[in-house]
Design a protein around this motif. Structure first.
Motif: not given
Length: 109
Positions: A17-25, A52-59
């Protein structure tokens, strides 16, 4: 998906992951709680954009690929109790019926 497979997935996501840590969390937290509540409850709790945003982060293409439809704790969700057993689930998810989305869960009885 087994617990081991899920943890390997999270390890891979965190490693790449590369991006905002709070969104990953938040995305990983949704995934982990989804193990207990199921993807249907998650769709009632979060907006379609957030999903949709979380699914994208999670791949992930879909939460359905990795989570149960209805988890063992779904019955504790206020929103799930309102739509369980009715034909209204997808209408609520699409926003055609309001006043159902709720993040509230009850303590065990």
């Amino acid at each position: 998906m087994s617990d081991e497979e899920l943890l390997r997935l999270v390890d891979r996501i965190v490693d790449q992951y590369g991006g905002k840590l709070d969104e990953l969390e938040s995305a990983v937290g949704m995934l982990m709680l989804g193990r207990y509540y199921g993807w249907r409850v998650l769709l009632l709790v979060h907006s379609p954009n957030t999903i949709r945003k979380y699914q994208k982060i999670l791949g992930l293409k879909s939460l359905k690929d990795v989570l149960p439809e209805v988890g063992v704790l779904a019955h504790r969700s206020d929103a799930w109790r309102l739509v369980e057993g009715t034909q209204n689930f997808w209408k609520v998810v699409r926003g055609q019926i309001g006043g159902v989305r709720s993040t509230r869960v009850d303590k065990p009885s």
